[in-house]
Design a protein around this motif. Structure first.
Motif, PDB file in Angstrom:
ATOM      1  N   LEU A 240       0.835  -1.205   0.000  1.00 56.59           N
ATOM      2  CA  LEU A 240       0.000   0.000   0.000  1.00 56.59           C
ATOM      3  C   LEU A 240       0.867   1.251   0.000  1.00 56.59           C
ATOM      4  N   ALA A 241       1.945   1.239   0.780  1.00 56.29           N
ATOM      5  CA  ALA A 241       2.837   2.399   0.813  1.00 56.29           C
ATOM      6  C   ALA A 241       3.486   2.623  -0.542  1.00 56.29           C
ATOM      7  N   ALA A 242       3.840   1.531  -1.238  1.00 53.08           N
ATOM      8  CA  ALA A 242       4.456   1.665  -2.556  1.00 53.08           C
ATOM      9  C   ALA A 242       3.475   2.282  -3.540  1.00 53.08           C
ATOM     10  N   GLN A 243       2.198   1.894  -3.446  1.00 52.98           N
ATOM     11  CA  GLN A 243       1.191   2.477  -4.335  1.00 52.98           C
ATOM     12  C   GLN A 243       1.066   3.989  -4.119  1.00 52.98           C
ATOM     13  N   LYS A 244       1.226   4.418  -2.874  1.00 60.00           N
ATOM     14  CA  LYS A 244       1.103   5.841  -2.562  1.00 60.00           C
ATOM     15  C   LYS A 244       2.438   6.586  -2.657  1.00 60.00           C
ATOM     16  N   ASN A 245       3.482   5.856  -3.041  1.00 55.36           N
ATOM     17  CA  ASN A 245       4.813   6.455  -3.154  1.00 55.36           C
ATOM     18  C   ASN A 245       5.265   7.015  -1.807  1.00 55.36           C
ATOM     19  N   ILE A 246       5.070   6.212  -0.750  1.00 54.45           N
ATOM     20  CA  ILE A 246       5.479   6.587   0.602  1.00 54.45           C
ATOM     21  C   ILE A 246       6.490   5.559   1.105  1.00 54.45           C
ATOM     22  N   THR A 247       7.544   6.024   1.689  1.00 54.52           N
ATOM     23  CA  THR A 247       8.561   5.128   2.250  1.00 54.52           C
ATOM     24  C   THR A 247       8.165   4.747   3.672  1.00 54.52           C
ATOM     25  N   VAL A 248       8.166   3.467   3.964  1.00 55.40           N
ATOM     26  CA  VAL A 248       7.854   2.987   5.303  1.00 55.40           C
ATOM     27  C   VAL A 248       8.961   2.040   5.737  1.00 55.40           C
ATOM     28  N   ALA A 249       9.457   2.200   6.965  1.00 57.70           N
ATOM     29  CA  ALA A 249      10.604   1.414   7.407  1.00 57.70           C
ATOM     30  C   ALA A 249      10.550   1.210   8.911  1.00 57.70           C
ATOM     31  N   ALA A 250      11.186   0.115   9.366  1.00 53.68           N
ATOM     32  CA  ALA A 250      11.323  -0.174  10.783  1.00 53.68           C
ATOM     33  C   ALA A 250      12.742   0.159  11.210  1.00 53.68           C
ATOM     34  N   ALA A 251      12.892   0.703  12.424  1.00 54.71           N
ATOM     35  CA  ALA A 251      14.204   1.090  12.927  1.00 54.71           C
ATOM     36  C   ALA A 251      14.266   0.814  14.422  1.00 54.71           C
ATOM     37  N   GLY A 252      15.456   1.059  15.006  1.00 59.35           N
ATOM     38  CA  GLY A 252      15.620   0.862  16.437  1.00 59.35           C
ATOM     39  C   GLY A 252      16.255  -0.458  16.765  1.00 59.35           C
ATOM     40  N   VAL A 253      15.986  -0.961  17.963  1.00 60.08           N
ATOM     41  CA  VAL A 253      16.609  -2.210  18.416  1.00 60.08           C
ATOM     42  C   VAL A 253      16.088  -3.371  17.583  1.00 60.08           C
ATOM     43  N   THR A 254      16.875  -4.427  17.522  1.00 57.26           N
ATOM     44  CA  THR A 254      16.502  -5.604  16.722  1.00 57.26           C
ATOM     45  C   THR A 254      15.736  -6.640  17.533  1.00 57.26           C
TER      46      THR A 254
END
Length: 376
Positions: A240-254
């Motif tokens: 869905l984010a790709a369709q809207k041209n929005i970058t979504v990512a996870a960060a922080g501790v593993t």
């Protein structure tokens, strides 16, 4: 029975209590009287002998002592007992009349609550901690019922408002089809299907929110890695984010282990990320950051989207709240996602808060949960 809208304070219970108290007083008086009349002379006679006045005691004789002491004892007891009995009766009358009034106020308040008047409160009767505790418990119950009733009324009003638009759209298109004005083609069926889906989503979200707020959820706490859960939530919305041209990512501790209901927290993260995507324009960014400390785990969903005005921040978790009229409708939300998320987080002993520098500057939603405890 009532008098001018108030209960009569002198009820059967207080009558029985006062009669029981007077009966105790009369029984005590009778015992004292019998003791003084029957045992008093003998005790006085023995006391004279023990004190070394054998001649005086022998000279007086027990019968003479009885004849002398009996009337004196009766007169003394009569002089002392009658006023004491009157004072005790008056005090009992005052006490039980006060209790009767307090019970009457409880009864009247309970009837008002039963009639739907939840704003009634009972003042302290000044009869001790037991009555004060009872009054405080009753007032707390009435306040909670008042809050529930207000929530119910607001819920019904909000629900009616939310249903009005999709129902009006359905009615308008169906009437247009019947009149031959609107063709029953793929576009029309798509619109009808979208409105029905919106109503279904609204009903589902209402049920989920009600169950969460009323404590009807059955949580299944287990040890869950919140960092992994955040990564799964991000992966689920990447198309869905790709369709809207929005970058979504996870960060922080593993790795961020915590004891909680993984399914419910997955629902919370999904709601927060979807909310961020709805309010983030193309070429924007949504980040899910996981932090860990010895007592809690924190997941923060940050976006570079519309932002939230300072005056709107305290209300973003309310049902159907919209910082701008029609905002959620335009973005496809039911207006309940944030309220559901907050209820689910609090059901597990955590907190959910929102921050934003202002409109057009993005927003952040921070979930903080204890690592080692979970409620059920």
């Amino acid at each position: 029975m009532t008098t001018t809208g108030r209960l009569v304070s002198w009820g059967p219970l207080t009558v029985r209590l006062m009669l029981a108290q007077i009966s105790v007083l009369l029984a005590g008086l009778a015992i004292v009287l019998l003791t003084a009349v029957l045992a008093g002379p003998t005790m006085f006679y023995d006391e004279l002998i023990d004190a070394g006045h054998v001649e005086e005691a022998t000279g007086l004789g027990l019968e003479h002592l009885e004849d002398a002491l009996r009337p004196v004892s009766l007169i003394a007891l009569g002089v002392g007992a009658v006023p004491a009995l009157c004072i005790a009766g008056l005090l009992s009358f005052y006490l039980y009349r006060t209790i009767g009034r307090s019970l009457a106020s409880f009864t009247a308040a309970a009837r008002q609550v039963a009639a739907g008047h939840y704003d009634v409160r009972i003042p302290s009767a000044g009869l001790g901690p037991e009555f004060d505790s009872l009054a405080a418990s009753f007032n707390d119950m009435a306040a909670k019922l008042n809050a529930v009733d207000a929530t119910r009324r607001q819920m019904l009003a909000d629900l009616a408002h939310e249903m009005r638009t999709p129902l009006a759209n359905l009615k308008g298109h169906l009437e247009g089809i019947e009149d031959g004005v609107v063709p029953l083609d793929e576009r029309t069926t798509g619109i009808l299907h979208a409105q029905i889906t919106r109503l279904e989503r609204l009903a589902r979200d209402i049920r989920a929110l009600t169950r969460a707020e009323e404590g009807l959820l059955r949580l299944q706490p287990t040890t869950v890695d919140m960092a992994h859960l955040a990564q799964q939530a991000v992966a689920a919305v990447e198309p869905l984010a790709a369709q809207k041209n929005i970058t979504v990512a996870a960060a922080g501790v593993t790795a961020a282990p915590a004891v909680l209901d993984g399914e419910r927290m997955g629902q919370v993260l999904g709601n927060l990320i979807e909310n961020a995507l709805r309010h983030t324009p193309p070429r924007g960014r949504v980040t899910v950051h996981t932090d860990l400390d010895p007592v809690s785990v924190t997941v923060t969903v940050t976006d570079t989207g519309d932002g939230i005005a300072a005056e709107a921040l305290p209300h973003v978790f309310q049902r159907f709240y919209r910082a701008e009229a029609g905002r959620e409708s335009d973005h496809g939300g039911s207006g309940l996602g944030l309220a559901i998320s907050k209820a689910l987080v609090e059901a597990q002993g955590g907190t959910l808060e929102a921050t934003s520098p202002g409109r057009g500057q993005g927003a952040a939603f921070r979930v903080r949960l204890p690592r080692h405890t979970a409620t059920s």
